[in-house]
Design a protein around this motif. Structure first.
Motif, short mmCIF file in Angstrom:
data_model
loop_
_atom_site.label_atom_id
_atom_site.label_comp_id
_atom_site.label_asym_id
_atom_site.label_seq_id
_atom_site.Cartn_x
_atom_site.Cartn_y
_atom_site.Cartn_z
N UNK A 16 -1.14 4.90 13.02
CA UNK A 16 0.08 6.04 12.64
C UNK A 16 0.40 5.98 11.33
N UNK A 17 -0.33 5.16 10.45
CA UNK A 17 -0.09 5.48 8.93
C UNK A 17 -1.41 5.64 8.42
N UNK A 18 -1.29 6.18 7.03
CA UNK A 18 -2.70 6.44 6.44
C UNK A 18 -2.58 5.82 5.08
N UNK A 19 -3.22 4.73 4.48
CA UNK A 19 -3.05 4.37 3.06
C UNK A 19 -4.22 5.17 2.35
N UNK A 30 -9.32 5.84 6.17
CA UNK A 30 -7.87 4.86 5.77
C UNK A 30 -8.30 3.73 5.11
N UNK A 31 -7.36 3.16 4.51
CA UNK A 31 -7.42 1.85 3.60
C UNK A 31 -7.92 2.24 2.23
N UNK A 32 -7.27 3.18 1.63
CA UNK A 32 -7.71 3.73 0.36
C UNK A 32 -7.48 2.92 -0.78
N UNK A 33 -7.36 3.45 -1.96
CA UNK A 33 -7.11 2.67 -3.35
C UNK A 33 -5.86 2.42 -3.75
N UNK A 34 -4.97 3.29 -3.45
CA UNK A 34 -3.69 3.14 -4.05
C UNK A 34 -2.87 1.97 -3.12
N UNK A 60 4.52 6.03 -7.26
CA UNK A 60 3.55 6.72 -7.06
C UNK A 60 3.93 8.33 -6.69
N UNK A 61 5.04 8.29 -6.08
CA UNK A 61 5.43 9.66 -5.61
C UNK A 61 5.80 10.52 -6.64
N UNK A 62 6.28 10.13 -8.00
CA UNK A 62 6.56 10.83 -8.88
C UNK A 62 5.17 11.34 -9.60
N UNK A 63 4.30 10.35 -9.66
CA UNK A 63 2.75 10.60 -10.14
C UNK A 63 2.12 11.78 -9.44
N UNK A 64 2.30 11.63 -8.11
CA UNK A 64 1.59 12.85 -7.23
C UNK A 64 2.48 14.03 -7.66
N UNK A 84 0.86 -1.37 0.00
CA UNK A 84 -0.06 -0.16 0.08
C UNK A 84 0.84 1.30 0.02
N UNK A 85 0.32 2.25 -0.37
CA UNK A 85 1.11 3.69 -0.46
C UNK A 85 0.52 4.28 1.09
N UNK A 86 1.37 4.80 1.63
CA UNK A 86 1.04 5.35 2.92
C UNK A 86 1.73 6.62 3.14
N UNK A 87 1.22 7.61 4.16
CA UNK A 87 1.91 8.59 4.67
C UNK A 87 1.96 8.15 6.23
#
Length: 446
Positions: A113-116, A173-177, A398-402, A29-32
């Protein structure tokens, strides 16, 4: 995950076989991260880099609750809310998760402590929770991003008015990326059969938002013959607004910032185009402290020149602060300004004399309810409205996409492959696809 992917790629796996697939204990998953919310402190917004804050990592599979579904995500897409999440503006999304977590023991799963992140997906239902009867394992779906509780009466006329309305993957939380997403079953809609996974994932948030903001009675209530001013008419939101105006018999006046973007609008069928960069409109002074009404008037005169002397019936507003004064000015007497997002700033300024004395209306619009989302997706599935996908990245990029979206270095929508191993997969109706290839590929490579 390989067993799940193999079952999807086979294309004919029975529902009972999908239901029997073992689910992993964790997924990609992609998280912050909550402990990094201050990482950009003191850095100007334009210099904040999502590549630093977005992580691709394994996270535990959350508990499946009543009325929910696990979806194997084949593809997703980048929206501005993903950019906002990644740069922790205007606020950290962990505040949303904390407040949601206090709602109930089940909602407490989201306070981590993380967000998907991620508010779009296309994929396949893996498993459903108690009470779900409309969606079976193995069903190919897309998801809209409205999350509601509907325990309060306010949400039962328009679910967007539910006091517990949230945007999935942004305020939940628990999004689509990710390789797996957790959604409420009432977020699910059929995947358009003529589209690839990445094409089907890309309309979601922006398509539904544009439909409500411009077409729905809850927004602009557009009718045939309306003159519709569309800011950023080839962008993520504007690209769909332009299509809806043309599809609904209105006349779009497309505002763009380059010749390439103007060409995209023309290829959609729009004829009235204003290139802001070429015509040099300066609605604010250099310090951004005072607006210039003379530029509003020059802009309005240009619109009348294009329309044969008519003013704007509906303004499709989303830049916000930079353009709002001009939008209010150029709208006809009794006309409507529909507004969402405010990507150039939330503190709007306008001259109220032009609103008040001319009986104009400002209507706020935020995403869409399930009915509106279903109608918007139905139009995609029928080939009346088309994806605006321009480029697709892999999950690890995904970082470059954002960053592309953050810097406006993109057209339309930027897609992200999740479980899908390559682009071009997932088409179930090639005959219909062949009829619309030009429209489907309009934004590609631009």
């Amino acid at each position: 995950m390989q067993q799940i992917l193999d079952a999807i790629l086979a294309g004919d796996t029975p529902a009972e076989d999908f239901a029997a697939l073992p689910l992993p204990e964790s997924y990609r998953a992609v998280t912050v991260h909550k402990d990094e919310v201050d990482m950009f402190e003191g850095v100007p917004t334009k210099d904040k880099d999502p590549r630093r804050s977005l992580h691709v990592e394994d996270v535990p599979l959350p508990e499946l609750g009543p009325g929910e579904a696990y979806v194997a995500v084949m593809a997703s897409a980048i929206n501005y809310n993903t950019v906002w999440t990644s740069i922790f503006e205007p606020v950290s999304t962990f505040g949303f998760l904390e407040r949601y977590g206090r709602l109930s023991p089940l909602a407490a799963r989201h306070d981590l402590p993380y967000h998907v992140v991620g508010s779009d997906l296309s994929g396949v239902v893996l498993k459903t929770g108690p009470g779900v009867h409309s969606w079976q394992p193995g069903t190919e779906v897309v998801a809209h991003c409205l999350s509601v509780e509907l325990e309060h009466p306010d949400g039962h006329n328009d679910t967007m008015l539910d006091p517990e309305q949230r945007i999935w993957g942004f305020e939940t939380n628990f999004g689509g990326l990710a390789h797996i997403a957790l959604v409420k079953a009432n977020q699910l809609m059929p995947k358009p059969a003529h589209l690839t996974w990445e094409e089907a994932a890309s309309p979601g948030l922006v398509n539904c938002t544009a439909y409500r903001q411009l077409v729905s009675k809850n927004g602009g209530d557009m009718k045939q013959g309306d003159n519709v001013l569309i800011w950023g008419a080839s962008g993520g939101l504007g690209g769909f607004a332009t299509q809806y105006a043309l599809n609904g018999g209105a006349t779009p006046v497309c505002v763009v910032s380059s010749d390439d973007k103007a060409d995209i609008c023309r290829s959609m069928g729009a004829e009235l185009i204003i290139n802001r960069s070429e015509e040099g409109y300066r609605f604010w002074n250099d310090e951004g402290t005072q607006q210039n009404p003379r530029e509003w008037k020059r802009f309005g005169a240009r619109i009348r020149e294009l329309t044969g002397g008519e003013d704007i019936d509906i303004v499709f507003e989303h830049p916000g602060r930079e353009t709002f004064g001009a939008s209010v000015y150029v709208t006809r007497k009794g006309g409507t300004i529909t507004t969402c997002a405010s990507t150039s700033g939330y503190m709007h300024e306008y001259d109220n004399r032009y609103l008040w004395m001319n009986l104009k209306r400002i209507i706020s619009s935020h995403f869409a309810n399930y009915r509106e989302s279903w109608e918007a997706n139905r139009l995609i599935a029928k080939g009346r409205i088309h994806p605006t996908l321009s480029r697709t990245y892999g999950l690890d990029e995904v970082g470059q996409a954002a960053l592309d979206v953050h810097r406006n270095a993109h057209q339309g929508k930027v897609g992200v492959l999740c479980l899908a191993p390559e682009e071009g997969l997932g088409v179930r109706n090639p005959e219909m696809r062949e009829q619309h290839l030009t429209e489907i590929n309009r934004f590609r490579g631009v």
